[in-house]
Each structure stands twice: as structure tokens, then as C-alpha cells.
Design an enzyme around this catalytic site. Structure first.
Site, PDB file in Angstrom:
ATOM      1  N   CYS A  66       0.808  -1.217   0.000  1.00  0.00           N
ATOM      2  CA  CYS A  66       0.000   0.000   0.000  1.00  0.00           C
ATOM      3  C   CYS A  66       0.848   1.276   0.000  1.00  0.00           C
ATOM      4  O   CYS A  66       1.648   1.502   0.913  1.00  0.00           O
ATOM      5  CB  CYS A  66      -0.925   0.037   1.224  1.00  0.00           C
ATOM      6  SG  CYS A  66      -2.029   1.481   1.201  1.00  0.00           S
ATOM      7  N   ARG A  69      -0.308   4.686   2.853  1.00  0.00           N
ATOM      8  CA  ARG A  69      -0.300   4.431   4.299  1.00  0.00           C
ATOM      9  C   ARG A  69      -0.111   5.675   5.176  1.00  0.00           C
ATOM     10  O   ARG A  69      -0.252   5.582   6.391  1.00  0.00           O
ATOM     11  CB  ARG A  69       0.783   3.410   4.639  1.00  0.00           C
ATOM     12  CG  ARG A  69       0.469   1.999   4.157  1.00  0.00           C
ATOM     13  CD  ARG A  69       1.570   1.038   4.525  1.00  0.00           C
ATOM     14  NE  ARG A  69       2.566   0.905   3.466  1.00  0.00           N
ATOM     15  CZ  ARG A  69       3.683   0.195   3.612  1.00  0.00           C
ATOM     16  NH1 ARG A  69       3.976  -0.380   4.755  1.00  0.00           N
ATOM     17  NH2 ARG A  69       4.533   0.099   2.598  1.00  0.00           N
ATOM     18  N   TRP A 233      -9.502   5.832  -1.019  1.00  0.00           N
ATOM     19  CA  TRP A 233      -9.858   6.433  -2.301  1.00  0.00           C
ATOM     20  C   TRP A 233      -8.899   5.863  -3.343  1.00  0.00           C
ATOM     21  O   TRP A 233      -7.910   5.217  -3.014  1.00  0.00           O
ATOM     22  CB  TRP A 233      -9.787   7.972  -2.259  1.00  0.00           C
ATOM     23  CG  TRP A 233      -8.522   8.547  -1.742  1.00  0.00           C
ATOM     24  CD1 TRP A 233      -7.332   8.683  -2.413  1.00  0.00           C
ATOM     25  CD2 TRP A 233      -8.298   9.070  -0.419  1.00  0.00           C
ATOM     26  NE1 TRP A 233      -6.380   9.229  -1.596  1.00  0.00           N
ATOM     27  CE2 TRP A 233      -6.954   9.505  -0.382  1.00  0.00           C
ATOM     28  CE3 TRP A 233      -9.102   9.224   0.715  1.00  0.00           C
ATOM     29  CZ2 TRP A 233      -6.394  10.072   0.762  1.00  0.00           C
ATOM     30  CZ3 TRP A 233      -8.544   9.781   1.866  1.00  0.00           C
ATOM     31  CH2 TRP A 233      -7.219  10.201   1.865  1.00  0.00           C
ATOM     32  N   GLU A 238      -4.840   3.375 -11.077  1.00  0.00           N
ATOM     33  CA  GLU A 238      -5.516   2.067 -10.905  1.00  0.00           C
ATOM     34  C   GLU A 238      -6.625   1.883 -11.942  1.00  0.00           C
ATOM     35  O   GLU A 238      -6.830   0.785 -12.474  1.00  0.00           O
ATOM     36  CB  GLU A 238      -6.120   1.960  -9.511  1.00  0.00           C
ATOM     37  CG  GLU A 238      -5.124   2.025  -8.373  1.00  0.00           C
ATOM     38  CD  GLU A 238      -5.821   1.884  -7.043  1.00  0.00           C
ATOM     39  OE1 GLU A 238      -6.188   0.747  -6.676  1.00  0.00           O
ATOM     40  OE2 GLU A 238      -6.010   2.909  -6.350  1.00  0.00           O
TER      41      GLU A 238
HETATM   42  C1  HEM Z   1      -6.595   6.359   1.491  1.00  0.00           C
HETATM   43  C2  HEM Z   1      -6.268   6.123   0.227  1.00  0.00           C
HETATM   44  C3  HEM Z   1      -5.538   4.897  -0.234  1.00  0.00           C
HETATM   45  C4  HEM Z   1      -4.862   4.815  -1.405  1.00  0.00           C
HETATM   46  C5  HEM Z   1      -4.703   5.932  -2.455  1.00  0.00           C
HETATM   47  C6  HEM Z   1      -4.324   3.478  -1.504  1.00  0.00           C
HETATM   48  C7  HEM Z   1      -3.610   3.024  -2.611  1.00  0.00           C
HETATM   49  C8  HEM Z   1      -3.330   1.694  -2.827  1.00  0.00           C
HETATM   50  C9  HEM Z   1      -2.895   1.157  -4.092  1.00  0.00           C
HETATM   51  C10 HEM Z   1      -2.707   1.954  -5.387  1.00  0.00           C
HETATM   52  C11 HEM Z   1      -2.698  -0.166  -3.911  1.00  0.00           C
HETATM   53  C12 HEM Z   1      -2.249  -1.178  -4.965  1.00  0.00           C
HETATM   54  C13 HEM Z   1      -3.566  -1.797  -5.485  1.00  0.00           C
HETATM   55  C14 HEM Z   1      -3.367  -2.536  -6.803  1.00  0.00           C
HETATM   56  O1  HEM Z   1      -2.343  -2.284  -7.464  1.00  0.00           O
HETATM   57  O2  HEM Z   1      -4.250  -3.325  -7.128  1.00  0.00           O
HETATM   58  C15 HEM Z   1      -3.003  -0.468  -2.530  1.00  0.00           C
HETATM   59  C16 HEM Z   1      -2.910  -1.726  -1.980  1.00  0.00           C
HETATM   60  C17 HEM Z   1      -3.402  -2.040  -0.723  1.00  0.00           C
HETATM   61  N1  HEM Z   1      -3.963  -1.162   0.181  1.00  0.00           N
HETATM   62 FE1  HEM Z   1      -4.036   0.848   0.041  1.00  0.00          FE
HETATM   63  N2  HEM Z   1      -4.647   2.765  -0.391  1.00  0.00           N
HETATM   64  C18 HEM Z   1      -5.405   3.586   0.412  1.00  0.00           C
HETATM   65  C19 HEM Z   1      -5.998   3.232   1.619  1.00  0.00           C
HETATM   66  C20 HEM Z   1      -5.985   1.948   2.149  1.00  0.00           C
HETATM   67  C21 HEM Z   1      -6.748   1.546   3.326  1.00  0.00           C
HETATM   68  C22 HEM Z   1      -7.701   2.459   4.111  1.00  0.00           C
HETATM   69  C23 HEM Z   1      -6.455   0.244   3.547  1.00  0.00           C
HETATM   70  C24 HEM Z   1      -6.954  -0.671   4.639  1.00  0.00           C
HETATM   71  C25 HEM Z   1      -7.347  -0.223   5.844  1.00  0.00           C
HETATM   72  C26 HEM Z   1      -5.526  -0.173   2.509  1.00  0.00           C
HETATM   73  C27 HEM Z   1      -4.996  -1.448   2.409  1.00  0.00           C
HETATM   74  C28 HEM Z   1      -4.347  -1.911   1.269  1.00  0.00           C
HETATM   75  C29 HEM Z   1      -4.015  -3.314   1.066  1.00  0.00           C
HETATM   76  C30 HEM Z   1      -4.281  -4.465   2.036  1.00  0.00           C
HETATM   77  C31 HEM Z   1      -3.411  -3.401  -0.197  1.00  0.00           C
HETATM   78  C32 HEM Z   1      -2.850  -4.666  -0.882  1.00  0.00           C
HETATM   79  C33 HEM Z   1      -3.969  -5.276  -1.727  1.00  0.00           C
HETATM   80  C34 HEM Z   1      -3.539  -6.585  -2.401  1.00  0.00           C
HETATM   81  O3  HEM Z   1      -2.595  -7.239  -1.876  1.00  0.00           O
HETATM   82  O4  HEM Z   1      -4.182  -6.952  -3.414  1.00  0.00           O
HETATM   83  N3  HEM Z   1      -5.239   0.887   1.688  1.00  0.00           N
HETATM   84  N4  HEM Z   1      -3.381   0.683  -1.880  1.00  0.00           N
HETATM   85  N1  UGT Z   2      -7.226   2.498  -3.788  1.00  0.00           N
HETATM   86  C1  UGT Z   2      -7.379   1.225  -3.402  1.00  0.00           C
HETATM   87  N2  UGT Z   2      -6.863   0.278  -4.166  1.00  0.00           N
HETATM   88  C2  UGT Z   2      -6.833  -1.064  -3.850  1.00  0.00           C
HETATM   89  C3  UGT Z   2      -6.399  -1.498  -2.599  1.00  0.00           C
HETATM   90  C4  UGT Z   2      -6.391  -2.864  -2.311  1.00  0.00           C
HETATM   91  C5  UGT Z   2      -6.784  -3.797  -3.280  1.00  0.00           C
HETATM   92  C6  UGT Z   2      -7.209  -3.332  -4.520  1.00  0.00           C
HETATM   93  C7  UGT Z   2      -7.674  -4.311  -5.530  1.00  0.00           C
HETATM   94  O1  UGT Z   2      -6.585  -5.165  -5.760  1.00  0.00           O
HETATM   95  C8  UGT Z   2      -6.808  -6.066  -6.811  1.00  0.00           C
HETATM   96  C9  UGT Z   2      -5.935  -7.261  -6.614  1.00  0.00           C
HETATM   97  C10 UGT Z   2      -4.607  -6.830  -7.176  1.00  0.00           C
HETATM   98  N3  UGT Z   2      -4.888  -5.677  -8.003  1.00  0.00           N
HETATM   99  C11 UGT Z   2      -6.347  -5.461  -8.071  1.00  0.00           C
HETATM  100  C12 UGT Z   2      -7.228  -1.990  -4.820  1.00  0.00           C
HETATM  101  C13 UGT Z   2      -8.097   0.896  -2.173  1.00  0.00           C
HETATM  102  C14 UGT Z   2      -9.127   0.007  -1.963  1.00  0.00           C
HETATM  103  C15 UGT Z   2      -9.547  -0.031  -0.601  1.00  0.00           C
HETATM  104  C16 UGT Z   2      -8.832   0.803   0.201  1.00  0.00           C
HETATM  105  S1  UGT Z   2      -7.711   1.643  -0.715  1.00  0.00           S
END
Ligand code: HEM
Ligand code: UGT
Length: 358
Positions: A66, A69, A233, A238
């Protein structure tokens, strides 16, 4: 976790770290004594709401993939551990969408259900359906399987590229399925247009405002919360660099190039790059026009840099997954690309669940 010993070990690690951060180290010994008795008696233990709030925030702070964070401490937690009827579950999920969306001023929010109860079959609360009609893909291919199940359960839809799927959940593993359409007034969407290229609007591209992930479990101190939907958000890439253009997703790069009057004949014209650039500009401007929170990948990278500094000041090592943290557009223009990250997995954290379809 497999057994009582391991569960008490995980609980001890979590309480020790969380209570120090909460300034409650003096309560650790007493709390652990209570937890040890509960585990001895019931093979499990129950968290206080404060422990879940701190645990969920730590899980976000610990997730190596993420980039967002920086705001981990502002995560809003909604305690749904006493929610059990299908009607209450439905309302709780609708309320999460409403409170998380907040008319576009998106609030990072997490709803936690009691362990081993609610089972949500959707991958995200809001997601578009996918169909294969006469050999042609309509909508989001990632949704083909769940869409077929919804149709078998009687779901009717206009079969467009952007049909919002119904909620599909069980109140517990042995209960029948509940399928419930989300009231359209709760689903905020953004039409994607470009100020300089009116033809883009003719493609009718749109996306939903709020991503609410429901296919991951939240693990805190050895306890696994399998139903813990969370939203933030979007980062613009994405949607504009992946969801609309991946061949396994909407696969619309050629059509979008045509809308920008970009010819797609020669690689070395970099037509794909110019198309993605203009589409990302359109995405960010469209969300800003509708006053829906979204972040560009440069701002997101800077915020991640601030997070790294903040953590260093707290004597915590930032762990990260480099390949996931670098944005898919212009990655080398961010500091992340030029740095290395320890990809060790710390807990609390979020983990994938086995798909309900497997
Ligand atoms: C507040 C704005 C946030 C932004 C802009 C953001 C952005 C992102 C992005 C761009 C990814 C990669 C997703 C992908 O490539 O599919 C990601 C992954 C992730 N985010 Fe964040 N995030 C945010 C908030 C959060 C929150 C609130 C949580 C949980 C409380 C969170 C938990 C995660 C997790 C667990 C992943 C890994 C998902 C996976 O392994 O597929 N994020 N985030
Ligand atoms: N912006 C985000 N992006 C993502 C965060 C976590 C997971 C995903 C979806 O992940 C899929 C599995 C790997 N790529 C697509 C998207 C958020 C979703 C919920 C909180 S922040």
C-alpha cells in the site's frame, strides 16, 4: 492459527506492541492474564473495540503493497460484531458505502464483523458485472464468475459494460445466500471525459467513486476477521492505467487512442504511452469535476515519502513490496523506484482469503 499456544503467542505480541503505542503499557500484564484465561476456556478470545481500532490501523500501516499508508491513523472503524440478521448485515454494508463515500469526500473506513459469521462473496462492495454474450466480453471479466452466479440466483440486468453487481453474502457459512441490489442513490459514479477531446465522452466510460475491498481478511493478534470490508480512495492510475486498458480487464486502449485522434500503427510513435497519459489526465480531471477524492501517483508517492519519514521518527522500519509500491505510470519519477524496501510481512495485516468459489 493452529493451537492455543500459538494463539496466546500471537495475542501477546499484539498486546505488547499495541498497548505501548496506546500509552497503556501498565495494563499489559492484567490484559494478558484475562486473554490467557479466555483462550484456555474457549480456544479463542475477544478484542476490545480499542484493540480492534489500533489493530486495524496497524494492519494498514504494515501492508507492504500500500502506497497510501500516510493516513493510517485516521482509519475509521465501525464495530459490526453484534450484527447478525441478514437485514442488519445489508444495512451495515449500505451504511459503509454511504459513510465511506461521504458525497465524494471519501473517508477511509473499515467495518468489522464477528469472526466466523458473515461470508461476503463479492470481491468489492461496488463492482461492475461481466458477461460473455455471443462470444463477446461485456463489462469486467473479473466479475464473469460472480455475475453468472447472480444470474442463476435470478439477477436481471441490462447487460451493459457498467452494471453494478448486487451484494451477495451469507449471514454465516451454513445459511442460504442473500442477494441484494445496492440502491443506485448510494453508488456514486464518475463519467470520464477529457476537456480537449470530446470524442472520449462518446465511449461512455465511467467508474465508481469508492473501492471497498471485501476479499481480504484482517488478522489481529492471532484472530482472523474474515469479513472486514475496508475502503480508501483511488489512485488515478488504478483505473486509467489498469482497469480500462488491461487486456484481461476492459481492454479499451485502441478505442481510447482513436478518441484522442492518436494513430496506433507504429510502436515507436509511443501511441500507447500518449493514450495512457491523456486517459490519466481525463480520469483525474473527471473525478475532480465531480468532487470525488482521488490522488495522482506523484502526490501519492510524496505522501508515501512523508509516511517513511514519520515512521523513522517513531523508530519503526517501513517494510514494503517495491514492485507494488511503484506506480504503473512514470515510476522512475518517484523516489520509490530508486529505493529498496524490506518485504518482510509484519502483523497485524491484511491477507488474501481463499475465494468462496474455490
Ligand atoms: C486512502 C487512500 C488509499 C490509497 C490511495 C491506496 C492506494 C493503494 C494502491 C494503489 C494499492 C495497490 C492496489 C493494486 O495495485 O491493485 C493499494 C494496496 C493495498 N492497500 Fe491501500 N490505499 C489507500 C488506503 C488503504 C486503506 C484504508 C487500507 C486498509 C485499511 C488499505 C490497504 C491496502 C491493502 C491491504 C493493499 C494490498 C492489496 C492486495 O494485496 O491486493 N489501503 N493501496
Ligand atoms: N485504492 C485502493 N486500491 C486497492 C487497494 C487494495 C486492493 C485493490 C484491488 O486489488 C486487486 C488485486 C490486485 N490488483 C487489483 C485496490 C483501495 C481500496 C480499498 C482501500 S484503498
Amino acid at each position: 492459527v493452529e493451537n492455543k499456544v500459538e494463539l496466546l503467542d500471537e495475542a501477546t505480541r499484539f498486546i505488547n506492541e499495541a498497548y505501548v503505542e496506546l500509552g497503556k503499557e501498565n495494563l499489559i500484564e492484567q490484559r494478558l492474564a484475562v486473554i490467557a484465561r479466555e483462550i484456555e476456556e474457549k480456544n479463542s478470545y475477544e478484542h476490545t473495540l480499542e484493540e480492534i481500532e489500533q489493530g486495524a490501523r496497524m494492519a494498514w500501516r504494515n501492508n507492504n503493497r500500500c502506497i497510501g499508508r500516510l493516513f493510517w491513523q485516521q482509519l475509521q472503524i465501525r464495530d459490526a460484531r453484534t450484527v447478525h440478521t441478514t437485514e442488519e448485515i445489508k444495512q451495515t454494508l449500505f451504511n459503509h458505502i454511504e459513510e465511506g463515500t461521504n458525497n465524494g469526500a471519501i473517508r477511509p473506513t473499515l467495518t468489522v464483523f464477528k469472526p466466523n459469521t458473515v461470508k461476503i462473496w463479492n470481491e468489492q462492495l461496488i463492482r461492475y458485472a461481466g458477461y460473455i454474450v455471443d462470444g463477446q466480453q461485456i463489462g469486467d471479466p473479473l466479475s464473469n464468475e460472480i455475475t453468472a452466479l447472480c444470474q442463476r440466483l435470478g439477477w436481471k440486468s441490462p447487460q451493459t459494460d457498467f452494471d453494478v453487481l448486487p451484494l451477495l453474502f451469507q449471514k454465516d457459512e451454513t445459511s442460504p445466500m442473500t442477494m441484494q441490489s445496492i440502491p443506485s442513490n448510494l453508488v456514486k459514479e464518475v463519467e470520464i471525459t477529457h476537456p480537449d477531446y470530446p470524442k472520449l465522452a462518446e465511449l461512455g466510460l465511467k467508474w465508481y467513486a469508492i473501492p471497498v475491498i471485501t476479499n481480504m481478511r484482517l488478522e489481529i493478534g492471532g484472530i482472523s476477521y474474515d469479513a472486514a470490508p475496508f475502503n480508501g480512495w483511488y489512485m488515478g492510475t488504478e483505473i486509467a492505467s489498469r482497469n480500462f486498458v488491461d487486456e484481461q480487464r476492459y481492454n479499451k486502449l485502441d478505442e481510447i487512442a482513436a478518441a484522442f485522434d492518436i494513430t496506433t500503427r507504429k510502436n515507436r510513435d509511443l501511441w500507447k504511452d500518449r493514450t495512457l497519459l491523456e486517459l490519466n489526465i481525463a480520469l483525474l480531471q473527471s473525478y475532480q469535476r465531480e468532487k470525488v477524492q482521488v490522488v495522482d501517483h506523484h502526490t501519492a508517492a510524496k505522501q508515501f515519502g512523508q509516511f517513511e519519514q514519520q515512521e523513522k521518527a517513531q523508530n519503526r522500519e517501513v517494510t514494503g513490496n517495491w514492485a507494488w509500491l511503484i506506480p504503473p505510470m512514470s515510476p522512475t519519477t518517484t523516489h520509490i523506484f530508486h529505493q529498496r524496501y524490506n518485504n518482510e510481512v509484519k502483523k497485524p495485516n491484511f491477507f488474501y482469503k481463499k475465494s468462496p468459489f474455490d
